[in-house]
Design a protein around this motif. Structure first.
Motif, PDB file in Angstrom:
ATOM      1  N   GLY A  39       0.760  -1.237   0.000  1.00 46.11           N
ATOM      2  CA  GLY A  39       0.000   0.000   0.000  1.00 46.11           C
ATOM      3  C   GLY A  39       0.795   1.293   0.000  1.00 46.11           C
ATOM      4  N   ASP A  40       0.051   2.395  -0.146  1.00 48.33           N
ATOM      5  CA  ASP A  40       0.650   3.681  -0.490  1.00 48.33           C
ATOM      6  C   ASP A  40       1.552   3.500  -1.708  1.00 48.33           C
ATOM      7  N   LEU A  41       0.927   2.931  -2.718  1.00 49.55           N
ATOM      8  CA  LEU A  41       1.639   2.658  -3.962  1.00 49.55           C
ATOM      9  C   LEU A  41       1.989   3.971  -4.652  1.00 49.55           C
ATOM     10  N   GLY A  44       2.040  -1.964   6.189  1.00 50.29           N
ATOM     11  CA  GLY A  44       2.907  -0.871   5.758  1.00 50.29           C
ATOM     12  C   GLY A  44       2.612   0.346   6.613  1.00 50.29           C
ATOM     13  N   HIS A  45       2.542   1.497   5.957  1.00 50.58           N
ATOM     14  CA  HIS A  45       2.066   2.750   6.524  1.00 50.58           C
ATOM     15  C   HIS A  45       3.059   3.450   7.446  1.00 50.58           C
ATOM     16  N   MET A  46       3.859   2.712   8.201  1.00 50.13           N
ATOM     17  CA  MET A  46       4.723   3.345   9.197  1.00 50.13           C
ATOM     18  C   MET A  46       6.068   3.786   8.649  1.00 50.13           C
ATOM     19  N   HIS A  47       6.434   3.313   7.455  1.00 46.67           N
ATOM     20  CA  HIS A  47       7.732   3.671   6.867  1.00 46.67           C
ATOM     21  C   HIS A  47       8.889   3.315   7.802  1.00 46.67           C
ATOM     22  N   ARG A  48       8.697   2.293   8.591  1.00 51.18           N
ATOM     23  CA  ARG A  48       9.746   1.785   9.485  1.00 51.18           C
ATOM     24  C   ARG A  48       9.513   0.286   9.687  1.00 51.18           C
TER      25      ARG A  48
HETATM   26 FE   FE2 Z   1       3.033   5.705   3.377  1.00 57.28          FE
END
Ligand code: FE2
Ligand code: FE2
Length: 289
Positions: free
Chosen positions: A47-49, A192-196
């Motif tokens: 996600g956040d493609l 995903g989403h957290m970028h960590r």
């Molecule tokens: Fe993102």
């Protein structure tokens, strides 16, 4: 089964908050995955493609992923738009199999993939409404003995990075955890989403978030911490999925981590050993992940 995971590609036509073109980072990650031995069986893209959900961004994404030599599955994040995504990937018929939502099951692998849509159009938080939770419960009930991995964008846990937790809270996560806890065959919940890279126990399994291939989010656990991106190199996860013994590796995009990276290409900055904190680029108020 070896499952690679990339996330938060944030493809857009202009440079991101770190000044780097997200598609450049994605292509370097793809180079890594294409060279990875043994070759992963599957890549899940959580996600956040794209950054803005625009058709032009999905066209860039489609072209870049065309260089990936490994089969891949897509899900949407809060920065995506379902219909432009579907239109850009007509060969990915599963994107249309979930009705309103982009959620599906893939039984073509030794590990069953259950993809759940946690997005709310136009909003940054996540939601697992009763319909989606019932769908999840029904899918998990179908094959209770099959080794299974669940993928979705929003993590079903608080991370301690408070601005991100506030932006990305997942409504329905308590019920999600209750459903997950009823099954012993779920090896991972990949988000995903957290970028960590972050891991938390949820139910009887582990839920994790993956680094972004675009910018990374600063590890700031202060009570009044700020949401910032930093110069950490992008990365990805490699999940060696085995019943009851799954291992997750956090990998850094090697090209960017190398001091030998030639000039003119995106390059990670290293922190001084034993010195002060590396200088971080303030990401501005509109950097929801
Ligand atoms: Fe993102
Ligand atoms: Fe996100």
């Amino acid at each position: 089964m070896l499952i690679a995971q990339i996330s938060d590609l944030h493809i857009q036509e202009r440079p991101g908050p770190d000044g780097v073109m997200a598609v450049d980072h994605l292509e370097l990650a793809i180079d890594d995955l294409n060279r990875f031995e043994p070759r992963p069986d599957l890549v899940v893209v959580t996600g956040d493609l794209t950054n803005n959900g625009l058709p032009a961004e999905y066209a860039m994404l489609h072209a870049a992923l065309g260089k990936l030599e490994i089969p891949y599955l897509l899900i949407a994040g809060n920065h995506d738009s379902r219909e432009p995504l579907r239109e850009a990937f007509p060969e990915h018929a599963y994107l249309r199999s979930g009705g309103e939502f982009i959620q599906y099951v893939d039984d073509n692998w030794p590990v069953r993939i259950v993809a759940l849509d946690s997005t709310v159009p136009g909003r940054h938080h996540g939601e697992l409404c009763p319909a989606r939770l019932q769908w999840l419960a029904d899918r998990l009930a179908e094959k209770p003995d099959q080794t299974t991995v669940v993928i979705m964008h929003h993590p079903p846990f608080d991370t301690g990075i408070l601005p991100m937790d506030a932006l990305g809270i997942l409504a329905g996560r308590e019920e999600f955890a209750r459903i997950i806890a009823q099954h012993s065959n779920i090896e991972r919940v990949l988000c995903g989403h957290m970028h960590r890279s972050i891991v938390c126990r949820v139910g009887n399994t582990l839920a994790s978030t993956c680094p972004g291939t675009a910018h990374q989010v600063e590890l700031d656990l202060r009570e009044h911490g700020r949401l910032t991106s930093n110069a950490e190199p992008p990365g990805y996860h490699v999940h060696w999925v085995r019943p009851g013994a799954t291992v997750t590796h956090h990998a850094v995009v090697s090209y960017l981590a190398s001091p030998l990276s030639p000039p003119g290409r995106p390059k990670a900055k290293s922190a001084p050993l034993g010195g002060s904190k590396p200088k971080v680029q303030r990401a501005g108020p509109s950097l929801p992940a």
